[in-house]
Design a protein around this motif. Sequence first.
Motif, PDB file in Angstrom:
ATOM      1  N   UNK A  61       7.428   5.872   4.470  1.00  0.00           N
ATOM      2  CA  UNK A  61       6.384   6.856   4.165  1.00  0.00           C
ATOM      3  C   UNK A  61       5.065   6.361   4.745  1.00  0.00           C
ATOM      4  N   UNK A  62       4.284   7.259   5.386  1.00  0.00           N
ATOM      5  CA  UNK A  62       3.090   6.822   6.101  1.00  0.00           C
ATOM      6  C   UNK A  62       1.920   6.430   5.217  1.00  0.00           C
ATOM      7  N   UNK A  63       1.901   6.900   3.980  1.00  0.00           N
ATOM      8  CA  UNK A  63       0.780   6.600   3.096  1.00  0.00           C
ATOM      9  C   UNK A  63       1.218   6.781   1.650  1.00  0.00           C
ATOM     10  N   UNK A  64       0.277   6.666   0.744  1.00  0.00           N
ATOM     11  CA  UNK A  64       0.584   6.900  -0.668  1.00  0.00           C
ATOM     12  C   UNK A  64      -0.404   7.921  -1.228  1.00  0.00           C
ATOM     13  N   UNK A  65      -0.507   9.053  -0.511  1.00  0.00           N
ATOM     14  CA  UNK A  65      -1.407  10.134  -0.901  1.00  0.00           C
ATOM     15  C   UNK A  65      -0.697  11.130  -1.807  1.00  0.00           C
ATOM     16  N   UNK A  66      -1.434  12.108  -2.284  1.00  0.00           N
ATOM     17  CA  UNK A  66      -0.877  13.138  -3.161  1.00  0.00           C
ATOM     18  C   UNK A  66       0.193  13.952  -2.439  1.00  0.00           C
ATOM     19  N   UNK A  67       0.215  13.889  -1.113  1.00  0.00           N
ATOM     20  CA  UNK A  67       1.224  14.623  -0.340  1.00  0.00           C
ATOM     21  C   UNK A  67       2.605  13.974  -0.439  1.00  0.00           C
ATOM     22  N   UNK A  68       2.638  12.710  -0.875  1.00  0.00           N
ATOM     23  CA  UNK A  68       3.909  11.989  -0.944  1.00  0.00           C
ATOM     24  C   UNK A  68       4.610  12.256  -2.279  1.00  0.00           C
TER      25      UNK A  68
ATOM     26  N   UNK B 152       0.792  -1.228   0.000  1.00  0.00           N
ATOM     27  CA  UNK B 152       0.000   0.000   0.000  1.00  0.00           C
ATOM     28  C   UNK B 152       0.816   1.265   0.000  1.00  0.00           C
ATOM     29  N   UNK B 153       2.057   1.181   0.475  1.00  0.00           N
ATOM     30  CA  UNK B 153       2.908   2.358   0.493  1.00  0.00           C
ATOM     31  C   UNK B 153       4.365   1.910   0.457  1.00  0.00           C
TER      32      UNK B 153
ATOM     33  N   UNK C  88      -2.113   6.572  -4.546  1.00  0.00           N
ATOM     34  CA  UNK C  88      -1.226   5.920  -5.512  1.00  0.00           C
ATOM     35  C   UNK C  88      -1.494   4.422  -5.585  1.00  0.00           C
ATOM     36  N   UNK C  89      -1.743   3.834  -4.422  1.00  0.00           N
ATOM     37  CA  UNK C  89      -2.042   2.399  -4.364  1.00  0.00           C
ATOM     38  C   UNK C  89      -3.321   2.084  -5.120  1.00  0.00           C
ATOM     39  N   UNK C  90      -4.372   2.862  -4.877  1.00  0.00           N
ATOM     40  CA  UNK C  90      -5.647   2.596  -5.519  1.00  0.00           C
ATOM     41  C   UNK C  90      -5.580   2.848  -7.023  1.00  0.00           C
ATOM     42  N   UNK C  91      -4.805   3.831  -7.431  1.00  0.00           N
ATOM     43  CA  UNK C  91      -4.594   4.068  -8.862  1.00  0.00           C
ATOM     44  C   UNK C  91      -3.931   2.857  -9.516  1.00  0.00           C
TER      45      UNK C  91
END
Length: 271
Positions: free
Chosen positions: A102-109, A97-98, A160-163
């Motif tokens: 890095x804590x997530x795979x959002x647009x902030x990354x 998932x990431x 990013x993961x869901x994309x």
Amino acid sequence: MAKFADKVIIVTGASSGIGQSTAELLAKEGAKVAITGRSEKGLEETKQLMLKAGGNEEKILTIAADVTNEEDTKRIVAETVKKFGKLDILVNNAGAGTMEGYPDSSIAQPLLVYDYINNLNARSVIALCQEAIPHLKASKGNIVNVSSIGSLRASPNFMYYQMAKAALDHFTRILAAQLAPEGVRVNVVNPGAIRTNWLARTGIPQAAVDALEKSWLNVWLPMRRVGEPIEIAKTIAFLASDDASYITGQMIVADGGAVIATVPMPKDTSR
């Protein structure tokens, strides 16, 4: 006779979770299985579970490899065919998932996180399929990809993961259409909340994971329980088997009803 007797199968991401349970089940059903992942320790644990389930040591091939490395993807297929003489089924299960750190795979990354996530969850599948397809055409085999209900929902923290998983779903459909005339089936399984180390690997503390599980049970999961890896393994095995001989280009969602969940509306206290 065991359902997968004489079948040669590659399972990626087999060192834990869904991949581990899938390899164990396939070994129990008589398959010759090449298990691959980055953790040699995890692969050894998987091998022991396969043997305990009734698998034969001569029918197990362990390949420590990174599917995001193109040389490794070539080696996975080449070593499998060299040992077993053919390839019948490819299970593309590896994913994350990431990215570590890095804590997530959002647009902030940063985009390096996107590149890593896309390479692991989508690009590596394409690379493995390219290597496997000539052998699958010869055996009239099939491919099972493992995606996620994340491709069907919108979670900003895992953009990013869901994309990447949405791309994997559509890749499955397109490849299925391309290979159907060759006698090769391609399908995808989309799990929901499954009891694996997926969330822990993103760096979320166990207490937070437990709290999330409770919230899923109460709001997002009509079946009121988290799924077990073996339940997804059985779904993968069905699609890979001759029982699914007329199924291709399809997505099977196994999520305890999460996608159809109705979120309770807040009570209106104004009346």
